[in-house]
Structures are given as C-alpha cells and as structure tokens.
Design a protein around this motif. Structure first.
Motif, PDB file in Angstrom:
ATOM      1  N   THR A 168      59.831 -77.865 -87.661  1.00  0.00           N
ATOM      2  CA  THR A 168      59.505 -76.454 -87.882  1.00  0.00           C
ATOM      3  C   THR A 168      60.401 -75.835 -88.946  1.00  0.00           C
ATOM      4  OG1 THR A 168      61.028 -75.678 -86.165  1.00  0.00           O
ATOM      5  CG2 THR A 168      58.763 -76.168 -85.496  1.00  0.00           C
ATOM      6  N   GLU A 169      61.483 -76.519 -89.313  1.00  0.00           N
ATOM      7  CA  GLU A 169      62.436 -76.043 -90.307  1.00  0.00           C
ATOM      8  C   GLU A 169      63.121 -74.747 -89.881  1.00  0.00           C
ATOM      9  OE1 GLU A 169      60.997 -76.023 -94.325  1.00  0.00           O
ATOM     10  OE2 GLU A 169      59.629 -77.686 -93.949  1.00  0.00           O
ATOM     11  N   ALA A 170      63.213 -74.503 -88.582  1.00  0.00           N
ATOM     12  CA  ALA A 170      63.865 -73.294 -88.074  1.00  0.00           C
ATOM     13  C   ALA A 170      65.344 -73.563 -87.814  1.00  0.00           C
ATOM     14  CB  ALA A 170      63.185 -72.834 -86.789  1.00  0.00           C
ATOM     15  N   VAL A 171      66.198 -72.651 -88.290  1.00  0.00           N
ATOM     16  CA  VAL A 171      67.629 -72.716 -87.992  1.00  0.00           C
ATOM     17  C   VAL A 171      67.859 -72.099 -86.619  1.00  0.00           C
ATOM     18  CG1 VAL A 171      69.917 -71.903 -88.682  1.00  0.00           C
ATOM     19  CG2 VAL A 171      68.248 -72.598 -90.418  1.00  0.00           C
ATOM     20  N   ALA A 172      68.715 -72.707 -85.800  1.00  0.00           N
ATOM     21  CA  ALA A 172      68.947 -72.218 -84.437  1.00  0.00           C
ATOM     22  C   ALA A 172      70.416 -71.896 -84.204  1.00  0.00           C
ATOM     23  CB  ALA A 172      68.468 -73.247 -83.416  1.00  0.00           C
ATOM     24  N   LEU A 173      70.694 -70.656 -83.804  1.00  0.00           N
ATOM     25  CA  LEU A 173      72.011 -70.257 -83.319  1.00  0.00           C
ATOM     26  C   LEU A 173      71.858 -70.109 -81.814  1.00  0.00           C
ATOM     27  CD1 LEU A 173      72.737 -67.420 -85.937  1.00  0.00           C
ATOM     28  CD2 LEU A 173      73.138 -69.869 -86.169  1.00  0.00           C
ATOM     29  N   THR A 174      72.277 -71.116 -81.071  1.00  0.00           N
ATOM     30  CA  THR A 174      72.001 -71.159 -79.644  1.00  0.00           C
ATOM     31  C   THR A 174      73.247 -70.822 -78.835  1.00  0.00           C
ATOM     32  OG1 THR A 174      71.157 -72.568 -77.852  1.00  0.00           O
ATOM     33  CG2 THR A 174      72.404 -73.663 -79.589  1.00  0.00           C
ATOM     34  N   PHE A 175      73.104 -69.969 -77.827  1.00  0.00           N
ATOM     35  CA  PHE A 175      74.233 -69.553 -77.003  1.00  0.00           C
ATOM     36  C   PHE A 175      74.547 -70.624 -75.959  1.00  0.00           C
ATOM     37  CE2 PHE A 175      72.768 -64.964 -77.808  1.00  0.00           C
ATOM     38  CZ  PHE A 175      73.537 -64.887 -78.957  1.00  0.00           C
ATOM     39  N   ASP A 176      75.833 -70.823 -75.703  1.00  0.00           N
ATOM     40  CA  ASP A 176      76.262 -71.799 -74.697  1.00  0.00           C
ATOM     41  C   ASP A 176      76.199 -71.156 -73.319  1.00  0.00           C
ATOM     42  OD1 ASP A 176      77.308 -73.936 -73.338  1.00  0.00           O
ATOM     43  OD2 ASP A 176      79.385 -73.556 -73.934  1.00  0.00           O
ATOM     44  N   ASN A 177      74.994 -70.959 -72.809  1.00  0.00           N
ATOM     45  CA  ASN A 177      74.814 -70.311 -71.509  1.00  0.00           C
ATOM     46  C   ASN A 177      75.298 -71.182 -70.356  1.00  0.00           C
ATOM     47  OD1 ASN A 177      73.564 -67.696 -72.115  1.00  0.00           O
ATOM     48  ND2 ASN A 177      71.896 -68.902 -72.970  1.00  0.00           N
ATOM     49  N   ARG A 178      75.113 -72.494 -70.479  1.00  0.00           N
ATOM     50  CA  ARG A 178      75.609 -73.382 -69.420  1.00  0.00           C
ATOM     51  C   ARG A 178      77.133 -73.306 -69.322  1.00  0.00           C
ATOM     52  NH1 ARG A 178      71.817 -76.834 -71.820  1.00  0.00           N
ATOM     53  NH2 ARG A 178      70.035 -77.387 -70.505  1.00  0.00           N
ATOM     54  N   GLY A 179      77.793 -73.405 -70.472  1.00  0.00           N
ATOM     55  CA  GLY A 179      79.254 -73.369 -70.469  1.00  0.00           C
ATOM     56  C   GLY A 179      79.789 -72.066 -69.922  1.00  0.00           C
ATOM     57  N   GLY A 180      79.174 -70.958 -70.321  1.00  0.00           N
ATOM     58  CA  GLY A 180      79.613 -69.661 -69.825  1.00  0.00           C
ATOM     59  C   GLY A 180      79.376 -69.513 -68.341  1.00  0.00           C
ATOM     60  N   GLY A 181      78.224 -69.972 -67.854  1.00  0.00           N
ATOM     61  CA  GLY A 181      77.924 -69.898 -66.433  1.00  0.00           C
ATOM     62  C   GLY A 181      78.903 -70.718 -65.611  1.00  0.00           C
ATOM     63  N   ARG A 182      79.253 -71.882 -66.119  1.00  0.00           N
ATOM     64  CA  ARG A 182      80.219 -72.721 -65.405  1.00  0.00           C
ATOM     65  C   ARG A 182      81.593 -72.058 -65.375  1.00  0.00           C
ATOM     66  NH1 ARG A 182      80.897 -79.215 -65.340  1.00  0.00           N
ATOM     67  NH2 ARG A 182      82.857 -79.285 -64.162  1.00  0.00           N
TER      68      ARG A 182
END
Length: 349
Positions: A168-182
């Motif tokens: 898709t050629e989309a750039v992704a800035l993904t949040f570390d939700n798992r790390g924060g939840g832990r």
C-alpha cells in the motif's frame, strides 16, 4: 481509457441519471441501489468530473485527516498537530494546503466513504489516525483504497495505527500500546495490587486488544490469574468508565485497582468510585492511558501512560508533506512513558 458515467451506470445496471443522483446526493435513492452504484464506482475507479479525470496524475492542495471522534482530545490533539505541519511549497494558495478533518464516528463504512471521496478529490495526502477495526473484510477494503490513493500520487500516513500491507506504500507511526499496557499493570503489581479490574475499549478495535494484551502479559509474568469476570468492555468515553466500574464492583467488591482503557474512561471510573463511597487511592487505585491534558488536573492527578500525540501528529504531517524522510522500512514504533501520579498507591491490608 477514461471511465464514463455511462460505464458506471452499465456496471450498476441503473440509468446514468441514477448514478448522477447518487454521486451528487441531491435526490433520494434506495439504499440498495445507492450501494450498487458506489460499488461500481469503486470497481471502475470512476472520477466524478472530467477535468479531474484528465488530470489523473496530478494532486490537489487537499489533505485528508481521518479521525474516529474529533471531540475526543486523543484525536483532536493529533489532528491539530498534523494540520500545523501541512503548509509548504507547491500549493496554489500561498503555499498552504487545505486540511479536511473527516470524522468517521468509528464507522468502518464512513472510513471507506471518506477514502473514496479523498481519492476523487486527488488529495495530496491522507493521514489515518487511531486504531483500526479488526475485521478481515474491512481491512482488505481499506488496503485496496490505500493502494488506489498511492497509485494516484497521494501520500498515505498512518498515525497511531497498525501498519498496512507493504504494497500500500503507507508509512506507519504505530503506538506501543502493548508495552504501555504492560508497564501500567507492572506498576500496580509492584505496589502490591493483585485484584485489578480492567475496563477495556470496544472489542473490535486494535488499540483495545493491544492494551489488554499488555495488561495480561504483566499478570502472567507475575503468576497472577486473569479473572475473566474482572474485565468489562465499553466505549472510550466517561459514561462507559462509570458504568463499567459499577459493574466491576458488583462482580468483585474487593478490587483494589481499576485499569482504564484511556484517561477519559478513567475519569468515569473515578466518579463511580467516589459515588460508591470509595477513596482514590486509599481504597482503590486508578490508572488511565494517553496522558490527555486534563489528566494532571484530575483530583487526585491520574497515573497514566503518556503517548506523544502532538509530536507523532506533527511527524505524520511532515512525512505526508515530504518535508521529512519516512522511517526506514516505512514503520516506526512510538513508545509511551509511565507517568506516576496521585491516583495510585499501596493497597490496604
């Protein structure tokens, strides 16, 4: 070969006039007919007007910003930061771009509709914010839309959203939700909490699943059972937090902590605890997620995970405008920071 209105009408098995009515929205059309026309438009990649079709390789000065709920500070902060960065050379109005915020209301159908409209407008860029809906059919439809946008020259950036397929050629800035939840649950465990209720968001959202997975990973690491009755799902709003907390107290009155899906939900949880005659954190500790502006002003101030929403939004805007190089591989993980404040403490014996 240019696709015409007549081609769409033939594909949808309706008259050209009906296609025109659906696209212009100026005349009532049966829902089933409207859906058939829009499906034909998508399949044929029809562009609404002739000049736009002739300039298929060109893009406009428009930048689309998709949010679930503009009234939610989580999305408002990111949208404002994105819009602050979308000015620059190349536009026809003093170098500025027209930022259009598209409020989906969490509806998968609205999300697809806005992507189609932005494609027709030859948007210069599209930024999708927040978690995605966990539905295979919808994910495939979104990926198809993103490919069409990229093929037409539109830059696509995902902000706070899991990566899309690489083609898709989309750039992704993904949040570390798992790390924060832990990290949040680890903090409570270190204080001595073992009976923790969890207020999760809507079950179909990636953000919900990832944050809950982080919570459960912390429990498992310390040998603490994950009691199914101690998790309640609801919306990402204050009322849901209030109602879910009352339900958790009904199921297990001895809970010593409540982990909320986000800060807004946590405010509702705090209100429910106070109305139940419980003190925070003396009787029950409360944690949120996101570190929205009001969190530090809550009484007591809310322990939460700070996500750099403004910084991430600004970066997404700069990448969308090609004023900053995208990360290598097209994906960057944005990590949160634990903010320990007055809403958490040692549980009573």
């Amino acid at each position: 070969m240019t696709v015409t209105l007549a081609d769409v009408a033939a594909r949808a098995q309706v008259s050209p006039a009906t296609v025109s009515r659906v696209l212009n929205g100026n005349y009532p059309v049966a829902a089933t007919t409207r859906e058939r026309v829009l499906r034909a438009v998508d399949e044929l990649d029809y562009v609404l007007n002739g000049p736009a079709s002739a300039l298929a390789a060109a893009t406009s000065d428009l930048v689309g910003i998709l949010v679930n709920d503009i009234a939610d500070p989580f999305f408002g902060i990111m949208a404002a930061a994105i819009q602050s960065e979308i000015g620059g050379p190349g536009g026809r109005a003093g170098g500025e771009r027209l930022g259009v915020v598209c409020n989906t209301g969490g509806s998968p159908e609205r999300e697809l509709t806005y992507l189609t409209l932005l494609q027709r407008q030859r948007a210069a860029a599209v930024v999708l914010t927040g978690g995605a809906v966990e539905n295979t059919e919808h994910a495939a439809a979104v990926a198809t839309k993103l490919r069409k946008l990229a093929d037409a020259g539109t830059r696509v950036v995902l902000c706070g959203r899991p990566p899309a397929p690489s083609d898709t050629e989309a750039v992704a800035l993904t949040f570390d939700n798992r790390g924060g939840g832990r990290e949040l649950t680890e903090h409570l465990i270190e204080l001595g909490h073992r009976r923790m209720g969890y207020i999760a968001g809507p079950q179909e959202r990636t953000t919900t699943r990832h944050r809950l997975e982080g919570h459960r990973a912390a429990l498992a690491a310390h040998g603490i059972p994950d009691e199914p009755a101690w998790t309640v799902h609801g919306r990402y709003d204050r009322r849901a937090g209030y109602e879910a907390t009352l339900e958790l107290l009904r199921r297990e009155p001895s809970l010593t902590a409540v982990v909320a899906a986000n800060d807004t939900v946590a405010l509702g949880a705090c209100a429910a605890l106070r109305d139940s005659g419980l003190r925070i954190p003396d009787d029950v500790s409360v944690v949120g997620f996101d570190d929205l502006p009001f969190s530090v002003d809550a009484v007591p101030a809310l322990t939460t995970v700070r996500l750099p929403l403004s910084e991430a939004g600004a970066l997404a805007g700069r990448i969308a405008m090609e004023r900053e190089e995208p990360p290598e591989g097209g994906i960057v993980t944005v990590r949160g920071e634990l903010m320990v404040r007055g809403s958490t403490g040692v549980p009573k014996e």
